[in-house]
Design a protein around this motif. Structure first.
Motif, PDB file in Angstrom:
ATOM      1  N   GLY A 109      66.253  -6.654 -33.810  1.00  0.00           N
ATOM      2  CA  GLY A 109      66.922  -5.462 -33.935  1.00  0.00           C
ATOM      3  C   GLY A 109      65.949  -4.360 -34.460  1.00  0.00           C
ATOM      4  O   GLY A 109      65.077  -4.477 -35.512  1.00  0.00           O
ATOM      5  N   ILE A 110      66.000  -3.105 -33.913  1.00  0.00           N
ATOM      6  CA  ILE A 110      65.110  -2.150 -34.301  1.00  0.00           C
ATOM      7  C   ILE A 110      65.934  -0.964 -34.479  1.00  0.00           C
ATOM      8  O   ILE A 110      67.109  -0.747 -33.635  1.00  0.00           O
ATOM      9  CB  ILE A 110      64.019  -1.784 -33.278  1.00  0.00           C
ATOM     10  N   THR A 111      65.579   0.041 -35.276  1.00  0.00           N
ATOM     11  CA  THR A 111      66.341   1.446 -35.242  1.00  0.00           C
ATOM     12  C   THR A 111      65.383   2.308 -34.456  1.00  0.00           C
ATOM     13  O   THR A 111      64.718   2.027 -33.518  1.00  0.00           O
ATOM     14  CB  THR A 111      66.400   1.867 -36.889  1.00  0.00           C
ATOM     15  N   ALA A 132      66.075  -4.883 -29.191  1.00  0.00           N
ATOM     16  CA  ALA A 132      67.584  -4.360 -29.213  1.00  0.00           C
ATOM     17  C   ALA A 132      67.830  -3.256 -30.224  1.00  0.00           C
ATOM     18  O   ALA A 132      67.225  -3.513 -31.320  1.00  0.00           O
ATOM     19  CB  ALA A 132      68.640  -5.457 -28.969  1.00  0.00           C
ATOM     20  N   SER A 133      68.704  -2.660 -30.018  1.00  0.00           N
ATOM     21  CA  SER A 133      68.921  -1.394 -31.142  1.00  0.00           C
ATOM     22  C   SER A 133      69.918  -2.274 -32.254  1.00  0.00           C
ATOM     23  O   SER A 133      70.913  -2.699 -31.914  1.00  0.00           O
ATOM     24  CB  SER A 133      69.823  -0.449 -30.378  1.00  0.00           C
ATOM     25  N   GLY A 134      69.528  -1.708 -33.400  1.00  0.00           N
ATOM     26  CA  GLY A 134      70.258  -2.463 -34.557  1.00  0.00           C
ATOM     27  C   GLY A 134      70.643  -3.834 -34.677  1.00  0.00           C
ATOM     28  O   GLY A 134      69.558  -4.584 -34.557  1.00  0.00           O
ATOM     29  N   ASP A 135      71.904  -4.140 -34.622  1.00  0.00           N
ATOM     30  CA  ASP A 135      72.358  -5.460 -34.783  1.00  0.00           C
ATOM     31  C   ASP A 135      72.687  -5.817 -33.256  1.00  0.00           C
ATOM     32  O   ASP A 135      73.576  -5.727 -32.750  1.00  0.00           O
ATOM     33  CB  ASP A 135      73.406  -5.796 -35.701  1.00  0.00           C
ATOM     34  N   PRO A 136      71.809  -6.858 -32.854  1.00  0.00           N
ATOM     35  CA  PRO A 136      72.081  -7.171 -31.289  1.00  0.00           C
ATOM     36  C   PRO A 136      73.381  -8.106 -31.199  1.00  0.00           C
ATOM     37  O   PRO A 136      73.710  -8.284 -30.105  1.00  0.00           O
ATOM     38  CB  PRO A 136      71.015  -8.330 -31.043  1.00  0.00           C
ATOM     39  N   LEU A 137      73.899  -8.484 -32.261  1.00  0.00           N
ATOM     40  CA  LEU A 137      75.376  -9.204 -32.023  1.00  0.00           C
ATOM     41  C   LEU A 137      76.513  -8.204 -32.171  1.00  0.00           C
ATOM     42  O   LEU A 137      77.701  -8.520 -32.202  1.00  0.00           O
ATOM     43  CB  LEU A 137      75.351 -10.287 -33.205  1.00  0.00           C
ATOM     44  N   PHE A 138      76.227  -6.683 -32.596  1.00  0.00           N
ATOM     45  CA  PHE A 138      77.145  -5.887 -32.843  1.00  0.00           C
ATOM     46  C   PHE A 138      77.163  -5.028 -31.485  1.00  0.00           C
ATOM     47  O   PHE A 138      76.540  -3.932 -31.319  1.00  0.00           O
ATOM     48  CB  PHE A 138      76.893  -4.919 -34.120  1.00  0.00           C
ATOM     49  N   GLN A 190      76.321   1.545 -39.415  1.00  0.00           N
ATOM     50  CA  GLN A 190      75.928   1.077 -40.914  1.00  0.00           C
ATOM     51  C   GLN A 190      75.064   2.176 -41.402  1.00  0.00           C
ATOM     52  O   GLN A 190      75.144   2.807 -42.575  1.00  0.00           O
ATOM     53  CB  GLN A 190      75.118  -0.334 -40.845  1.00  0.00           C
ATOM     54  N   LEU A 191      74.200   2.602 -40.539  1.00  0.00           N
ATOM     55  CA  LEU A 191      73.315   3.502 -41.097  1.00  0.00           C
ATOM     56  C   LEU A 191      73.915   4.929 -41.386  1.00  0.00           C
ATOM     57  O   LEU A 191      73.480   5.552 -42.412  1.00  0.00           O
ATOM     58  CB  LEU A 191      72.152   3.957 -40.033  1.00  0.00           C
ATOM     59  N   LEU A 192      74.799   5.254 -40.559  1.00  0.00           N
ATOM     60  CA  LEU A 192      75.491   6.648 -41.021  1.00  0.00           C
ATOM     61  C   LEU A 192      76.489   6.429 -42.183  1.00  0.00           C
ATOM     62  O   LEU A 192      76.570   7.314 -42.948  1.00  0.00           O
ATOM     63  CB  LEU A 192      76.611   6.784 -39.616  1.00  0.00           C
ATOM     64  N   ALA A 193      76.981   5.281 -42.320  1.00  0.00           N
ATOM     65  CA  ALA A 193      77.767   5.184 -43.503  1.00  0.00           C
ATOM     66  C   ALA A 193      76.759   5.135 -44.887  1.00  0.00           C
ATOM     67  O   ALA A 193      77.129   5.480 -45.748  1.00  0.00           O
ATOM     68  CB  ALA A 193      78.454   3.672 -43.538  1.00  0.00           C
ATOM     69  N   HIS A 194      75.519   4.591 -44.620  1.00  0.00           N
ATOM     70  CA  HIS A 194      74.558   4.603 -45.935  1.00  0.00           C
ATOM     71  C   HIS A 194      74.350   5.826 -46.313  1.00  0.00           C
ATOM     72  O   HIS A 194      74.168   6.313 -47.340  1.00  0.00           O
ATOM     73  CB  HIS A 194      73.664   3.718 -45.309  1.00  0.00           C
ATOM     74  N   ARG A 195      74.032   6.962 -44.821  1.00  0.00           N
ATOM     75  CA  ARG A 195      73.539   8.143 -45.336  1.00  0.00           C
ATOM     76  C   ARG A 195      74.862   9.099 -45.936  1.00  0.00           C
ATOM     77  O   ARG A 195      74.514   9.921 -46.751  1.00  0.00           O
ATOM     78  CB  ARG A 195      73.578   8.887 -43.897  1.00  0.00           C
ATOM     79  N   LEU A 196      75.819   8.612 -45.743  1.00  0.00           N
ATOM     80  CA  LEU A 196      77.125   9.361 -46.310  1.00  0.00           C
ATOM     81  C   LEU A 196      77.597   8.546 -47.614  1.00  0.00           C
ATOM     82  O   LEU A 196      78.574   9.203 -48.441  1.00  0.00           O
ATOM     83  CB  LEU A 196      78.313   9.169 -45.282  1.00  0.00           C
ATOM     84  N   VAL A 197      76.981   7.492 -48.063  1.00  0.00           N
ATOM     85  CA  VAL A 197      77.234   6.737 -49.208  1.00  0.00           C
ATOM     86  C   VAL A 197      78.842   6.358 -49.046  1.00  0.00           C
ATOM     87  O   VAL A 197      79.523   6.514 -49.951  1.00  0.00           O
ATOM     88  CB  VAL A 197      77.115   7.428 -50.598  1.00  0.00           C
ATOM     89  N   MET A 198      79.021   6.019 -48.067  1.00  0.00           N
ATOM     90  CA  MET A 198      80.479   5.642 -47.531  1.00  0.00           C
ATOM     91  C   MET A 198      80.855   4.203 -47.491  1.00  0.00           C
ATOM     92  O   MET A 198      80.313   3.593 -46.718  1.00  0.00           O
ATOM     93  CB  MET A 198      81.067   6.291 -46.366  1.00  0.00           C
TER      94      MET A 198
END
Length: 413
Positions: free
Chosen positions: A8-10, A81-87, A113-121
């Motif tokens: 997985g990559i971003t 593959a993008s992100g988590d390949p099982l997601f 997950q990345l968006l939640a991290h940026r929002l500290v959510m």
């Protein structure tokens, strides 16, 4: 056994990998991924390696995988593959296409997950919906159930603007929208928080994803009572008798056993009251509604928006002339109107109804009605070899008695 290593990559143009993964890449011979993934990882690939682009049709891609594995005895095909390949990712596709394959996954953070991290959510309680190449039903279900936090994977058709507009159309306005663009790319990444109205006016670059967050101090304009009052429906020409009354409607839904059903057909929907009530009380259901009168299309559309019931599949025209081949097969059918052709309608339903599927109809015992619908029902059930349940007889206020009729389809029994 074919072996795949899925990494997985971003969107970061300078990806970081742990030493273990770098060693895998260094020793690889055949690699695969999307064109965007190739651009990102190209500087890390050994010289002279083979690259297989992941494009549609995917069957051609998997043929290439098999070709390289058999011809060159490649130990592993390495896939980015993008992100988590099982997601909602490509590792799931491999499992579906090649269930016997040996798969090793090295995940990255997925976009939500990345968006939640940026929002500290915190996101442990987030409902996840993918609209990437998928229709609306799972999103509609999340709305009807009024999930407090919804994470959405988007595509070129299901954009933040179209998502926001659908929510506004059906009255689910007590959310704010967070949009993440190019998450993981330090130069292009952007996170925006805005109202649904603002989102309908904005264009966002791809790739993007969305988190919907219910605003605690706002209340939704939508309420889902257990039984919608009849007076709140828009009626056909204002005719109160052209609607299944609320107590009868709820007993009808009970007879249809909708909690354990998957697809409901409502034949002769008129105002759409049964379809709408079923959709709101059982959001997992697919609902197809049929009506011969063209003027009823605007009525059901108005009522679905009024009560927040998206996703009802409406068909206008004579049911007996409708092509059913492309529709989901029903395991529950309600016949709200038949125009004296009950036997023909039931016979057509039986061409698609699975074993143990049920049919329900309400029969009114009115002295001035020429055609006895209960008699038609009995004749049809006998001729079509349907197993009947004892009818439920109801008298509501000063109205004529109503019988809720139910039959099961048991072929060869």
């Amino acid at each position: 056994m074919q072996r795949f290593i899925v990494i997985g990559i971003t969107d970061n143009p300078k990806p970081w990998f742990p030493p273990e993964v770098l060693e895998i890449i260094k020793s690889g011979k055949v690699f695969s991924g999307g064109k965007r993934h190739h651009e990102i990882v190209a500087p890390l690939l050994p010289e002279g390696v083979e690259w297989i682009d992941i494009t549609v049709p995917l069957d051609a891609v998997f043929e290439q995988y098999s070709h390289y594995s058999q011809r060159f005895s490649v130990g592993s095909i390495i896939i980015f593959a993008s992100g988590d390949p099982l997601f909602f990712g490509f590792a799931n596709t491999i499992k579906r296409k090649m269930p016997e394959a040996d798969i090793v996954v090295y995940p990255s953070f997925n976009s939500l997950q990345l968006l939640a991290h940026r929002l500290v959510m915190p996101y442990h309680d987030m409902r996840i919906v993918s609209l990437t190449g998928r229709p609306w039903p799972e999103f509609d279900k999340a709305l009807i159930e009024q999930a407090a936090k919804i994470g959405i994977l988007t595509d070129m058709e299901h954009t933040p603007a179209t998502i926001a507009q659908r929510m506004i159309d059906y009255g689910y306005t007590n959310y704010q929208m967070h949009v993440g663009e190019h998450l993981g790319n330090p130069s292009l990444e952007k996170v925006t928080t805005l109202s649904l109205e603002e989102a309908t006016q904005r264009n966002f670059t791809m790739p993007n994803c969305v988190i919907l967050d219910a605003v605690s101090h706002q209340t939704s304009a939508i309420r889902h009572p257990f039984g919608i009052p009849d007076s709140e429906f828009t009626l056909l020409d204002g005719r109160e008798k052209m609607i299944t009354k609320m107590p009868i409607r709820l007993l009808t839904l009970q007879a249809l056993e909708l909690r354990k059903r998957s697809v409901l057909w409502d034949i002769g929907f008129c105002t759409g009251s049964v379809s709408i009530e079923a959709r709101l009380q059982f959001p997992h259901l697919q609902v197809c509604a049929f009506e011969i009168r063209p003027e009823c299309e605007a009525i059901i559309q108005e009522n679905t928006r009024k009560f927040g019931a998206p996703g009802i599949d409406v068909h206008i025209g004579d049911f007996l002339g409708t092509d059913l081949s492309a529709l989901p097969r029903p395991d529950a059918v309600f016949i709200g109107g038949h125009g004296g052709r009950l036997k023909e309608i039931m016979a057509k339903v039986l061409t698609v109804l699975p074993d143990n599927g049920c049919i329900v109809m309400n029969s009114v015992k009115a002295p001035l009605v020429k055609t006895d619908s209960h008699q038609l029902w009995d004749e049809a059930c006998q001729e079509l070899e349907l197993k009947q349940e004892p009818p439920t007889r109801i008298i509501l206020n000063d109205n004529h008695p109503i019988e809720i009729l139910k039959a099961y389809y048991h072929p060869d029994k």
